[in-house]
Design a protein around this motif. Sequence first.
Motif, short mmCIF file in Angstrom:
data_model
loop_
_atom_site.label_atom_id
_atom_site.label_comp_id
_atom_site.label_asym_id
_atom_site.label_seq_id
_atom_site.Cartn_x
_atom_site.Cartn_y
_atom_site.Cartn_z
N LEU A 111 37.34 39.61 37.34
CA LEU A 111 37.30 40.16 38.70
C LEU A 111 38.41 39.57 39.57
O LEU A 111 39.09 40.29 40.29
CB LEU A 111 35.93 39.91 39.34
CG LEU A 111 35.71 40.49 40.73
CD1 LEU A 111 35.84 42.01 40.72
CD2 LEU A 111 34.34 40.07 41.26
N GLY A 112 38.62 38.26 39.48
CA GLY A 112 39.68 37.61 40.25
C GLY A 112 41.06 38.15 39.89
O GLY A 112 41.88 38.42 40.76
N CYS A 113 41.30 38.34 38.60
CA CYS A 113 42.59 38.89 38.17
C CYS A 113 42.73 40.35 38.58
O CYS A 113 43.82 40.80 38.93
CB CYS A 113 42.75 38.74 36.66
SG CYS A 113 43.04 37.04 36.15
N TYR A 114 41.63 41.08 38.58
CA TYR A 114 41.67 42.48 39.03
C TYR A 114 42.03 42.55 40.51
O TYR A 114 42.89 43.34 40.91
CB TYR A 114 40.32 43.16 38.77
CG TYR A 114 40.25 44.56 39.32
CD1 TYR A 114 40.89 45.61 38.67
CD2 TYR A 114 39.58 44.82 40.50
CE1 TYR A 114 40.84 46.89 39.18
CE2 TYR A 114 39.53 46.11 41.02
CZ TYR A 114 40.16 47.14 40.35
OH TYR A 114 40.12 48.40 40.87
N VAL A 115 41.41 41.71 41.30
CA VAL A 115 41.68 41.69 42.75
C VAL A 115 43.12 41.28 43.02
O VAL A 115 43.79 41.86 43.88
CB VAL A 115 40.68 40.76 43.48
CG1 VAL A 115 41.09 40.52 44.91
CG2 VAL A 115 39.28 41.35 43.42
N ASP A 116 43.61 40.29 42.27
CA ASP A 116 44.99 39.80 42.45
C ASP A 116 46.02 40.67 41.72
O ASP A 116 47.21 40.37 41.77
CB ASP A 116 45.11 38.36 41.95
CG ASP A 116 44.31 37.39 42.78
OD1 ASP A 116 43.99 37.72 43.95
OD2 ASP A 116 44.01 36.29 42.28
N ASN A 136 45.26 43.30 26.94
CA ASN A 136 44.87 43.20 28.34
C ASN A 136 43.38 43.52 28.46
O ASN A 136 42.90 44.46 27.84
CB ASN A 136 45.66 44.18 29.22
CG ASN A 136 47.14 43.90 29.20
OD1 ASN A 136 47.56 42.76 29.22
ND2 ASN A 136 47.93 44.95 29.17
N ILE A 137 42.69 42.75 29.27
CA ILE A 137 41.27 42.98 29.50
C ILE A 137 41.14 43.67 30.85
O ILE A 137 41.56 43.14 31.88
CB ILE A 137 40.50 41.65 29.49
CG1 ILE A 137 40.74 40.94 28.15
CG2 ILE A 137 39.02 41.87 29.75
CD1 ILE A 137 40.36 39.48 28.15
N ILE A 138 40.59 44.89 30.83
CA ILE A 138 40.53 45.72 32.03
C ILE A 138 39.10 46.24 32.21
O ILE A 138 38.45 46.62 31.24
CB ILE A 138 41.49 46.92 31.88
CG1 ILE A 138 42.92 46.44 31.62
CG2 ILE A 138 41.45 47.82 33.10
CD1 ILE A 138 43.88 47.51 31.21
N PHE A 139 38.63 46.27 33.46
CA PHE A 139 37.32 46.83 33.75
C PHE A 139 37.33 48.33 33.47
O PHE A 139 38.32 49.01 33.71
CB PHE A 139 36.94 46.64 35.23
CG PHE A 139 36.44 45.27 35.58
CD1 PHE A 139 35.40 44.69 34.88
CD2 PHE A 139 37.01 44.56 36.62
CE1 PHE A 139 34.93 43.44 35.21
CE2 PHE A 139 36.55 43.30 36.95
CZ PHE A 139 35.50 42.74 36.25
#
Length: 102
Positions: free
Chosen positions: A24-29, A75-78
């Motif tokens: 989540l942190g990497c997604y937000v950033d 890459n790990i993606i939601f």
Amino acid sequence: KKKNKFLRTIYRNESYFQIFLLILGCYVDEKKIYESYISKHLHCSKLTTQKYLGDFYESGIVILVTDKLDKRKKNIIFTEKMLVEISKIIKFFSNRVDFKGF
């Protein structure tokens, strides 16, 4: 928690929740996150990290996409469904929490 497969997986234990927060942190950033980053942060083996990510994948929380520059990395993606769930949670709490102090 019992009805929602996302929450069942995320709250399985502390490591699962930490992985969720890292993603989540990497997604937000808007940063890419890889398995090796998670292994280093959790101080666990690659096999353990792969098990956790496999559970996330099976639950529909993330997808693993091969990196264009380095084919060995994924890459790990939601997933879109998970992003919809996250937005529901944010909307739910935004009406109940005062963010003015932040």
